[in-house]
Design a protein around this motif. Structure first.
Motif, PDB file in Angstrom:
ATOM      1  N   SER A  62      -2.572   5.457  -0.776  1.00 50.95           N
ATOM      2  CA  SER A  62      -3.386   4.378  -1.332  1.00 50.95           C
ATOM      3  C   SER A  62      -2.908   3.051  -0.761  1.00 50.95           C
ATOM      4  O   SER A  62      -1.782   2.622  -1.019  1.00 50.95           O
ATOM      5  CB  SER A  62      -3.268   4.353  -2.866  1.00 50.95           C
ATOM      6  OG  SER A  62      -3.773   3.147  -3.392  1.00 50.95           O
ATOM      7  N   GLU A  63      -3.748   2.376   0.013  1.00 49.33           N
ATOM      8  CA  GLU A  63      -3.339   1.117   0.626  1.00 49.33           C
ATOM      9  C   GLU A  63      -3.035   0.060  -0.422  1.00 49.33           C
ATOM     10  O   GLU A  63      -2.100  -0.739  -0.259  1.00 49.33           O
ATOM     11  CB  GLU A  63      -4.425   0.623   1.584  1.00 49.33           C
ATOM     12  CG  GLU A  63      -3.982  -0.586   2.397  1.00 49.33           C
ATOM     13  CD  GLU A  63      -4.933  -0.910   3.532  1.00 49.33           C
ATOM     14  OE1 GLU A  63      -5.166  -2.110   3.773  1.00 49.33           O
ATOM     15  OE2 GLU A  63      -5.439   0.039   4.168  1.00 49.33           O
ATOM     16  N   ASP A  64      -3.787   0.048  -1.519  1.00 49.60           N
ATOM     17  CA  ASP A  64      -3.521  -0.925  -2.579  1.00 49.60           C
ATOM     18  C   ASP A  64      -2.149  -0.687  -3.199  1.00 49.60           C
ATOM     19  O   ASP A  64      -1.398  -1.642  -3.453  1.00 49.60           O
ATOM     20  CB  ASP A  64      -4.595  -0.833  -3.663  1.00 49.60           C
ATOM     21  CG  ASP A  64      -5.936  -1.388  -3.199  1.00 49.60           C
ATOM     22  OD1 ASP A  64      -5.949  -2.154  -2.209  1.00 49.60           O
ATOM     23  OD2 ASP A  64      -6.960  -1.046  -3.816  1.00 49.60           O
ATOM     24  N   TYR A  84      12.265  -0.563   5.685  1.00 51.72           N
ATOM     25  CA  TYR A  84      13.098  -0.802   4.504  1.00 51.72           C
ATOM     26  C   TYR A  84      14.002   0.403   4.235  1.00 51.72           C
ATOM     27  O   TYR A  84      15.138   0.257   3.774  1.00 51.72           O
ATOM     28  CB  TYR A  84      12.199  -1.073   3.299  1.00 51.72           C
ATOM     29  CG  TYR A  84      12.900  -1.157   1.984  1.00 51.72           C
ATOM     30  CD1 TYR A  84      13.550  -2.329   1.576  1.00 51.72           C
ATOM     31  CD2 TYR A  84      12.926  -0.057   1.119  1.00 51.72           C
ATOM     32  CE1 TYR A  84      14.199  -2.402   0.353  1.00 51.72           C
ATOM     33  CE2 TYR A  84      13.566  -0.123  -0.106  1.00 51.72           C
ATOM     34  CZ  TYR A  84      14.203  -1.294  -0.490  1.00 51.72           C
ATOM     35  OH  TYR A  84      14.846  -1.354  -1.701  1.00 51.72           O
ATOM     36  N   ALA A  85      13.510   1.611   4.540  1.00 51.91           N
ATOM     37  CA  ALA A  85      14.270   2.845   4.296  1.00 51.91           C
ATOM     38  C   ALA A  85      15.211   3.197   5.444  1.00 51.91           C
ATOM     39  O   ALA A  85      15.849   4.247   5.417  1.00 51.91           O
ATOM     40  CB  ALA A  85      13.311   4.007   4.055  1.00 51.91           C
ATOM     41  N   ALA A 113      10.600   5.211  -0.639  1.00 48.88           N
ATOM     42  CA  ALA A 113      10.206   3.871  -0.214  1.00 48.88           C
ATOM     43  C   ALA A 113       8.695   3.751  -0.066  1.00 48.88           C
ATOM     44  O   ALA A 113       8.095   2.735  -0.430  1.00 48.88           O
ATOM     45  CB  ALA A 113      10.890   3.514   1.108  1.00 48.88           C
ATOM     46  N   CYS A 114       8.064   4.810   0.442  1.00 50.71           N
ATOM     47  CA  CYS A 114       6.612   4.786   0.648  1.00 50.71           C
ATOM     48  C   CYS A 114       5.827   5.024  -0.637  1.00 50.71           C
ATOM     49  O   CYS A 114       4.592   4.943  -0.629  1.00 50.71           O
ATOM     50  CB  CYS A 114       6.215   5.821   1.696  1.00 50.71           C
ATOM     51  SG  CYS A 114       6.791   5.423   3.364  1.00 50.71           S
ATOM     52  N   GLY A 115       6.529   5.326  -1.738  1.00 49.96           N
ATOM     53  CA  GLY A 115       5.855   5.453  -3.024  1.00 49.96           C
ATOM     54  C   GLY A 115       5.377   6.848  -3.365  1.00 49.96           C
ATOM     55  O   GLY A 115       4.477   6.996  -4.203  1.00 49.96           O
ATOM     56  N   GLY A 116       5.967   7.879  -2.743  1.00 56.69           N
ATOM     57  CA  GLY A 116       5.537   9.240  -3.060  1.00 56.69           C
ATOM     58  C   GLY A 116       4.096   9.483  -2.621  1.00 56.69           C
ATOM     59  O   GLY A 116       3.672   9.031  -1.557  1.00 56.69           O
ATOM     60  N   ARG A 117       3.328  10.153  -3.450  1.00 57.15           N
ATOM     61  CA  ARG A 117       1.938  10.448  -3.074  1.00 57.15           C
ATOM     62  C   ARG A 117       1.082   9.191  -3.089  1.00 57.15           C
ATOM     63  O   ARG A 117      -0.033   9.199  -2.537  1.00 57.15           O
ATOM     64  CB  ARG A 117       1.364  11.531  -4.014  1.00 57.15           C
ATOM     65  CG  ARG A 117       0.148  12.243  -3.385  1.00 57.15           C
ATOM     66  CD  ARG A 117      -0.196  13.516  -4.124  1.00 57.15           C
ATOM     67  NE  ARG A 117      -0.768  13.287  -5.427  1.00 57.15           N
ATOM     68  CZ  ARG A 117      -2.079  13.113  -5.659  1.00 57.15           C
ATOM     69  NH1 ARG A 117      -2.938  13.124  -4.654  1.00 57.15           N
ATOM     70  NH2 ARG A 117      -2.518  12.924  -6.884  1.00 57.15           N
ATOM     71  N   GLN A 118       1.589   8.105  -3.664  1.00 59.52           N
ATOM     72  CA  GLN A 118       0.858   6.839  -3.628  1.00 59.52           C
ATOM     73  C   GLN A 118       0.815   6.234  -2.221  1.00 59.52           C
ATOM     74  O   GLN A 118       0.130   5.244  -1.985  1.00 59.52           O
ATOM     75  CB  GLN A 118       1.504   5.840  -4.591  1.00 59.52           C
ATOM     76  CG  GLN A 118       1.307   6.177  -6.060  1.00 59.52           C
ATOM     77  CD  GLN A 118      -0.162   6.135  -6.445  1.00 59.52           C
ATOM     78  OE1 GLN A 118      -0.858   5.166  -6.166  1.00 59.52           O
ATOM     79  NE2 GLN A 118      -0.633   7.193  -7.083  1.00 59.52           N
ATOM     80  N   ARG A 119       1.541   6.855  -1.276  1.00 64.17           N
ATOM     81  CA  ARG A 119       1.531   6.347   0.099  1.00 64.17           C
ATOM     82  C   ARG A 119       0.136   6.413   0.725  1.00 64.17           C
ATOM     83  O   ARG A 119      -0.128   5.752   1.730  1.00 64.17           O
ATOM     84  CB  ARG A 119       2.522   7.132   0.971  1.00 64.17           C
ATOM     85  CG  ARG A 119       2.184   8.610   1.200  1.00 64.17           C
ATOM     86  CD  ARG A 119       3.359   9.324   1.852  1.00 64.17           C
ATOM     87  NE  ARG A 119       3.118  10.753   2.090  1.00 64.17           N
ATOM     88  CZ  ARG A 119       3.265  11.705   1.183  1.00 64.17           C
ATOM     89  NH1 ARG A 119       3.638  11.378  -0.064  1.00 64.17           N
ATOM     90  NH2 ARG A 119       3.050  12.983   1.479  1.00 64.17           N
ATOM     91  N   ARG A 131       3.661  -2.114  -3.583  1.00 67.06           N
ATOM     92  CA  ARG A 131       5.052  -1.689  -3.447  1.00 67.06           C
ATOM     93  C   ARG A 131       5.779  -2.531  -2.394  1.00 67.06           C
ATOM     94  O   ARG A 131       6.942  -2.888  -2.564  1.00 67.06           O
ATOM     95  CB  ARG A 131       5.106  -0.216  -3.068  1.00 67.06           C
ATOM     96  CG  ARG A 131       6.512   0.366  -3.074  1.00 67.06           C
ATOM     97  CD  ARG A 131       6.497   1.879  -3.147  1.00 67.06           C
ATOM     98  NE  ARG A 131       7.856   2.416  -3.184  1.00 67.06           N
ATOM     99  CZ  ARG A 131       8.603   2.477  -4.271  1.00 67.06           C
ATOM    100  NH1 ARG A 131       8.128   2.019  -5.421  1.00 67.06           N
ATOM    101  NH2 ARG A 131       9.822   2.986  -4.239  1.00 67.06           N
ATOM    102  N   THR A 132       5.094  -2.855  -1.323  1.00 72.08           N
ATOM    103  CA  THR A 132       5.693  -3.697  -0.285  1.00 72.08           C
ATOM    104  C   THR A 132       6.037  -5.071  -0.846  1.00 72.08           C
ATOM    105  O   THR A 132       7.116  -5.618  -0.580  1.00 72.08           O
ATOM    106  CB  THR A 132       4.733  -3.835   0.908  1.00 72.08           C
ATOM    107  OG1 THR A 132       4.425  -2.543   1.429  1.00 72.08           O
ATOM    108  CG2 THR A 132       5.369  -4.680   2.008  1.00 72.08           C
ATOM    109  N   ASN A 133       5.142  -5.641  -1.614  1.00 73.82           N
ATOM    110  CA  ASN A 133       5.395  -6.957  -2.208  1.00 73.82           C
ATOM    111  C   ASN A 133       6.555  -6.919  -3.194  1.00 73.82           C
ATOM    112  O   ASN A 133       7.260  -7.917  -3.374  1.00 73.82           O
ATOM    113  CB  ASN A 133       4.130  -7.462  -2.908  1.00 73.82           C
ATOM    114  CG  ASN A 133       3.014  -7.798  -1.928  1.00 73.82           C
ATOM    115  OD1 ASN A 133       3.275  -8.071  -0.758  1.00 73.82           O
ATOM    116  ND2 ASN A 133       1.781  -7.758  -2.401  1.00 73.82           N
TER     117      ASN A 133
END
Length: 364
Positions: free
Chosen positions: A262-264, A312-313, A254-260, A269-271
């Motif tokens: 990166s705020e952008d 969400y998770a 849900a948090c996007g893996g290592r992309q968590r 991902r939230t949107n």
């Protein structure tokens, strides 16, 4: 992917890293990571990391070749900002960091850099095998048996080990086990260091596969954790841990893996996942907490931008202060009281007395 059946070469691990007193744990590693990344959760060029560390006179080859993850992007070698770096930058040195760092070493996934030899992608497979085959297997996590002599007997007897010396490797590894608190790994319950280890394992496995052009799908996470021996490397296997893995994998995804980090990327991902919820940037940049409703021991520190994704998770969001002051018993007590109050408000009443319940339990 690097072949796990490769021969074992200790490389520079047999040199003296000067860890300091055993009671200091892995403080030196913690400080070097913070310095090398300049306190920022961004991938850093390997050479920039080394330049920042060089004035201290501290050797950098052990941190960058055995603990951190390397990758090459457009001809430049980078060190990745992952869960180990996240914990080092955001918290003071602690036992929790030591145990996470030791797991990182034992997992032995450090990527690839220019002129690295093939076996350097998994530079400590001898430590990985000692934990999985000897400590978790033969010893059933009886860490009192772990000594430099026991380690030396293990590597000497294994044909995969190819090096002239075994004693220096064994004493260095035993010293690392002491500093990394290996003796505390056999806990049957989930603790925060164990949860951090799971996120770090996924960070490393996903990046490792990308080096070979393999994209990892969320549906593969659990299988890959098993393949790389996550449970065997992190203490006794229990039902509580096995059940927690799927909840934590859902949070990681849900948090996007290592992309968590990166705020952008988190905003995008939230949107996507929560189109009806307006994204907001956290005013407090300290990490927040995510605790699972079915088991409050499943507590993960996350970047503040991930708060809505944690919900969400299926996790409950904790503020930075709530995370720092988290008390398991008090948390359970408050949630129980809130649940009872909600039942009362909804008009739900017990249908038997305490005496009736005791009779039922006695079989009367």
């Amino acid at each position: 992917m690097a072949d796990e059946a490769e021969i074992w070469r200790p490389g520079s691990f047999t040199k003296n890293f000067s860890w300091g007193r055993p009671s200091a744990g892995l403080l030196e590693l913690h400080e070097i990571i913070r310095l090398g990344f300049d306190g920022e959760m961004q991938d850093v060029p390997r050479e920039d990391f080394r330049k920042r560390v060089r004035p201290t006179g501290r050797p950098d080859y052990i941190p960058i070749n055995f603990f951190l993850f390397n990758k090459t992007v457009r001809g430049v070698d980078y060190l990745c900002a992952d869960e180990l770096v996240f914990q080092a930058i955001n918290w003071s040195h602690s036992k929790r960091f030591d145990m996470l760092a030791l797991f990182s070493f034992n997992l032995s996934l450090v990527g690839r850099w220019t002129r690295a030899r093939r076996e350097q992608r998994r530079p400590a497979l001898w430590a990985n095998a000692y934990i999985r085959e000897r400590v978790a297997g033969a010893l059933d996590w009886n860490t009192r048996t772990v000594t430099a002599d026991d380690i030396e007997r293990f590597v000497k007897a294994d044909p995969r080990y190819r090096a002239e010396t075994t004693r220096k490797l064994s004493t260095n590894l035993n010293y690392l086990f002491i500093g990394g608190r290996l003796r505390d790994f056999p806990t049957p319950h989930i603790e925060r260091w164990w949860v951090d280890c799971l996120f770090l394992a996924l960070d490393r496995v996903v990046e490792e596969r990308l080096l070979d052009g393999e994209v990892t799908l969320p549906s593969q996470y659990v299988r890959l954790l098993n393949r790389y021996g996550f449970l065997e490397l992190t203490g006794k296997v229990t039902l509580e841990k096995e059940l927690a893995i799927r909840h934590l994998v859902a949070l990681y995804d849900a948090c996007g893996g290592r992309q968590r980090f990166s705020e952008d990327a988190v905003r995008e991902r939230t949107n996507t996942l929560l189109p009806d919820v307006e994204y907001f940037a956290a005013n407090d940049h300290r990490p927040r907490g995510a605790v699972h409703k079915t088991n409050p021991r499943i507590l993960k520190s996350i970047p503040p931008a991930c708060a809505m994704l944690a919900r969400y998770a299926g996790f409950e969001d904790l503020s930075p202060d709530e995370l720092e002051e988290f008390d398991l018993e008090e948390f359970v007590k408050r949630r129980t009281q809130a649940a009872l109050a909600q039942l009362k408000e909804n008009g739900v009443r017990p249908t038997m007395t305490a005496e009736d319940l005791m009779k039922l339990m006695r079989g009367e």
